[in-house]
Design an enzyme around this catalytic site. Structure first.
Site, PDB file in Angstrom:
ATOM      1  N   ARG A   1      14.660   0.237  -5.902  1.00  0.00           N
ATOM      2  CA  ARG A   1      13.826   1.409  -6.198  1.00  0.00           C
ATOM      3  C   ARG A   1      13.842   2.364  -5.011  1.00  0.00           C
ATOM      4  O   ARG A   1      14.210   1.993  -3.900  1.00  0.00           O
ATOM      5  CB  ARG A   1      12.375   0.974  -6.456  1.00  0.00           C
ATOM      6  CG  ARG A   1      12.155   0.287  -7.767  1.00  0.00           C
ATOM      7  CD  ARG A   1      10.761  -0.289  -7.862  1.00  0.00           C
ATOM      8  NE  ARG A   1      10.572  -1.426  -6.973  1.00  0.00           N
ATOM      9  CZ  ARG A   1       9.444  -2.105  -6.824  1.00  0.00           C
ATOM     10  NH1 ARG A   1       8.377  -1.754  -7.514  1.00  0.00           N
ATOM     11  NH2 ARG A   1       9.363  -3.129  -6.000  1.00  0.00           N
TER      12      ARG A   1
ATOM     13  N   LYS B   1       8.310  -0.721  -0.846  1.00  0.00           N
ATOM     14  CA  LYS B   1       7.833  -2.032  -0.369  1.00  0.00           C
ATOM     15  C   LYS B   1       7.406  -1.953   1.098  1.00  0.00           C
ATOM     16  O   LYS B   1       7.711  -0.983   1.803  1.00  0.00           O
ATOM     17  CB  LYS B   1       8.930  -3.093  -0.518  1.00  0.00           C
ATOM     18  CG  LYS B   1       9.231  -3.480  -1.957  1.00  0.00           C
ATOM     19  CD  LYS B   1       8.013  -3.908  -2.749  1.00  0.00           C
ATOM     20  CE  LYS B   1       7.544  -5.315  -2.462  1.00  0.00           C
ATOM     21  NZ  LYS B   1       6.368  -5.696  -3.310  1.00  0.00           N
TER      22      LYS B   1
ATOM     23  N   TYR C   1       3.373   0.423  -0.851  1.00  0.00           N
ATOM     24  CA  TYR C   1       2.778  -0.852  -1.264  1.00  0.00           C
ATOM     25  C   TYR C   1       2.765  -1.733  -0.026  1.00  0.00           C
ATOM     26  O   TYR C   1       3.827  -1.990   0.549  1.00  0.00           O
ATOM     27  CB  TYR C   1       3.636  -1.569  -2.312  1.00  0.00           C
ATOM     28  CG  TYR C   1       3.532  -1.019  -3.712  1.00  0.00           C
ATOM     29  CD1 TYR C   1       2.316  -1.011  -4.387  1.00  0.00           C
ATOM     30  CD2 TYR C   1       4.657  -0.532  -4.369  1.00  0.00           C
ATOM     31  CE1 TYR C   1       2.226  -0.505  -5.678  1.00  0.00           C
ATOM     32  CE2 TYR C   1       4.571  -0.031  -5.662  1.00  0.00           C
ATOM     33  CZ  TYR C   1       3.344  -0.026  -6.305  1.00  0.00           C
ATOM     34  OH  TYR C   1       3.250   0.460  -7.573  1.00  0.00           O
TER      35      TYR C   1
ATOM     36  N   HIS D   1       0.282  -4.762   0.488  1.00  0.00           N
ATOM     37  CA  HIS D   1      -0.116  -6.156   0.210  1.00  0.00           C
ATOM     38  C   HIS D   1      -0.308  -6.940   1.507  1.00  0.00           C
ATOM     39  O   HIS D   1       0.263  -8.015   1.695  1.00  0.00           O
ATOM     40  CB  HIS D   1       0.939  -6.834  -0.681  1.00  0.00           C
ATOM     41  CG  HIS D   1       1.046  -6.181  -2.030  1.00  0.00           C
ATOM     42  ND1 HIS D   1       0.083  -6.308  -3.007  1.00  0.00           N
ATOM     43  CD2 HIS D   1       1.983  -5.356  -2.559  1.00  0.00           C
ATOM     44  CE1 HIS D   1       0.426  -5.609  -4.063  1.00  0.00           C
ATOM     45  NE2 HIS D   1       1.561  -5.012  -3.836  1.00  0.00           N
TER      46      HIS D   1
ATOM     47  N   GLU E   1      -1.608  -0.015  -3.439  1.00  0.00           N
ATOM     48  CA  GLU E   1      -2.315  -0.935  -4.344  1.00  0.00           C
ATOM     49  C   GLU E   1      -3.831  -0.858  -4.203  1.00  0.00           C
ATOM     50  O   GLU E   1      -4.551  -1.426  -5.018  1.00  0.00           O
ATOM     51  CB  GLU E   1      -1.819  -2.383  -4.150  1.00  0.00           C
ATOM     52  CG  GLU E   1      -2.226  -3.088  -2.869  1.00  0.00           C
ATOM     53  CD  GLU E   1      -1.308  -2.756  -1.686  1.00  0.00           C
ATOM     54  OE1 GLU E   1      -0.471  -1.843  -1.792  1.00  0.00           O
ATOM     55  OE2 GLU E   1      -1.452  -3.433  -0.645  1.00  0.00           O
TER      56      GLU E   1
ATOM     57  N   ASP F   1       2.928 -11.553  -4.835  1.00  0.00           N
ATOM     58  CA  ASP F   1       2.809 -10.523  -3.785  1.00  0.00           C
ATOM     59  C   ASP F   1       1.437 -10.562  -3.119  1.00  0.00           C
ATOM     60  O   ASP F   1       1.233  -9.920  -2.083  1.00  0.00           O
ATOM     61  CB  ASP F   1       3.130  -9.115  -4.318  1.00  0.00           C
ATOM     62  CG  ASP F   1       2.254  -8.701  -5.472  1.00  0.00           C
ATOM     63  OD1 ASP F   1       1.483  -9.539  -5.977  1.00  0.00           O
ATOM     64  OD2 ASP F   1       2.335  -7.527  -5.878  1.00  0.00           O
TER      65      ASP F   1
END
Ligand SMILES: NC(=O)c1ccc[n+]([C@@H]2O[C@H](COP(=O)([O-])OP(=O)(O)OC[C@H]3O[C@@H](n4cnc5c(N)ncnc54)[C@H](O)[C@@H]3O)[C@@H](O)[C@H]2O)c1
Length: 370
Positions: free
Chosen positions: A15, A75, A94, A96, A118, A270
């Site tokens: 992506r 990511k 993102y 996490h 997120e 994740d």
């Protein structure tokens, strides 16, 4: 503002953070877009489309990070990117962090202002930047799970739909949120018998409204979960406690009651995973076997449909990127309650309580650091 889009470094992560259309909207507003060479290629967006959209293609990772005021990624940063962290740099991504102590420490050490996709929250408490990827991961969990059930993959050799005179497969989905519902839609659509569990009655009610009696719902307790799992060919973990590590509700003992060669797909990996036996895997080596159950723990499942995922992600993130670019990121954070709570690190401080508890770093409130 100078906005940088690096090529993603995670294994087989295809992506990219912005489509050419999204980049065009920002460049039309007068912002400078730096796109690392071939960043969009994995999602079938060649550099030429970004050039047409008014972006500048830069040749190296270093150039994107060092010239940009705000880096927008998909990511969490890769180790090779930590060296470019610096105070004042904005990272929108993102993250996490609850399951990423090393990334958390690196962001704090570098003084980066990081804002986690997120944790962006809608007025109705929805998670608008997580939802599109959760929907896609939920749908993929059934495709990936049914693939590993095939005999040549050492699975149980079970077809979800069954056949004439042969019962359909049992699929158990724990967590009836966005990912769980999308998985349910897919598994039900493929003809499986689906059981959904959750601890939120409203979520189970939503399943009933959408699927009627075609899908079984059950309030999740260790006992009800164990019963459902013991009869399952495919189990999908899709629970979330926002910002915190996933609760380990699928225990090793429960797996011992499952049929040999069944598959466990833990979408919540994740956030550390909701199964005691799960560990993160990668797209180039996605499964391992534990207790004779095939475990699938890929943290970037939506990368498998990179083009669909990039388009879905851009439509969700673009309004926030535009806001931060036009108003200045810190003003946008202060003025927009959806963004405010997504601030994760700033000036070396960790500003998310759940992450601080998960990674064991000190917590400072957002008010005290801004
Ligand atoms: N692996 C990947 O590639 C990938 C991609 C996208 C999203 N995700 C992850 O998928 C997970 C689910 O995301 P979502 O958007 O569907 O979240 P969501 O908030 O919409 O749904 C989570 C559900 O879990 C339920 N839940 C919480 N604790 C529970 C428990 N102890 N027992 C049973 N149910 C419980 C909640 O009530 C909620 O309905 C998240 O961890 C998210 O980060 C992973």
């Amino acid at each position: 503002m100078i906005i940088g889009i690096p090529r993603e470094r995670k294994t087989l992560e295809k992506r990219v953070a912005l489509t050419p259309d999204g980049a065009h909207q920002l460049s039309r507003m007068g912002h400078t877009l730096l796109i690392e060479k071939d960043a969009g290629l994995g999602a079938a967006f060649p550099d030429s489309l970004y050039v047409d959209a008014g972006c500048e293609i830069v040749q190296s990772l270093e150039e994107v990070w060092t010239r940009s005021e705000m880096v927008v990624k998909v990511k969490e940063p890769h180790e090779s990117e930590y060296q470019y962290f610096r105070p004042g740099l904005i990272l929108f991504d993102y993250l996490h962090l609850a399951s990423m102590p090393d990334v958390t420490k690196a962001l704090m050490k570098g003084g980066v202002t990081s804002i986690a996709y997120e944790l962006v929250k809608g007025v109705d408490n929805s998670l608008p930047l997580l939802e599109p990827m959760s929907e896609i991961a939920g749908k993929l969990s059934v495709i990936n799970g049914s693939y590993y059930l095939l005999s040549q993959n050492n699975g149980r050799g079970v077809l979800l739909a069954g056949a004439v005179g042969v019962p359909r497969a049992n699929v158990t989905i724990v967590g009836a949120g966005i990912a769980g519902l999308a998985a349910c839609e897919m598994a039900y659509g493929l003809g499986a018998h689906v059981t959904m569990l959750d601890i939120n009655q409203d979520k189970l009610e939503e399943v009933k409204v959408r699927f009627g009696n075609q899908v079984t719902t059950s309030y999740s307790t260790p006992q009800s979960l164990n019963r459902a799992i013991s009869l399952s060919d495919l189990v999908i973990g899709a629970v979330l406690v926002p910002g915190a590590a996933a609760p380990k509700i699928i225990t090793r003992d429960m797996l011992r009651d499952m049929p040999r060669g069944a598959v466990l797909v833990d979408i919540s990996i994740d956030q550390g995973g909701c199964a005691e036996t799960m560990k993160p895997t990668s797209l180039d080596d996605p499964v391992f076997v534990e207790e004779e159950i095939i475990h699938y723990g890929v943290c970037n499942m939506p990368s498998q449909t990179a083009r669909t995922s990039t388009m879905a992600l851009t439509s969700a993130t673009l309004p926030y990127i535009v806001k931060m670019a036009n108003e200045g990121p810190l003003n946008a954070l202060k003025n927009d309650p959806s963004l405010y709570g997504a601030l994760s690190t700033h000036k070396g401080k960790l500003t998310n309580k759940a992450v601080s508890e998960a990674v064991g770093e000190a917590y400072d409130s957002i008010e005290s650091v801004l």
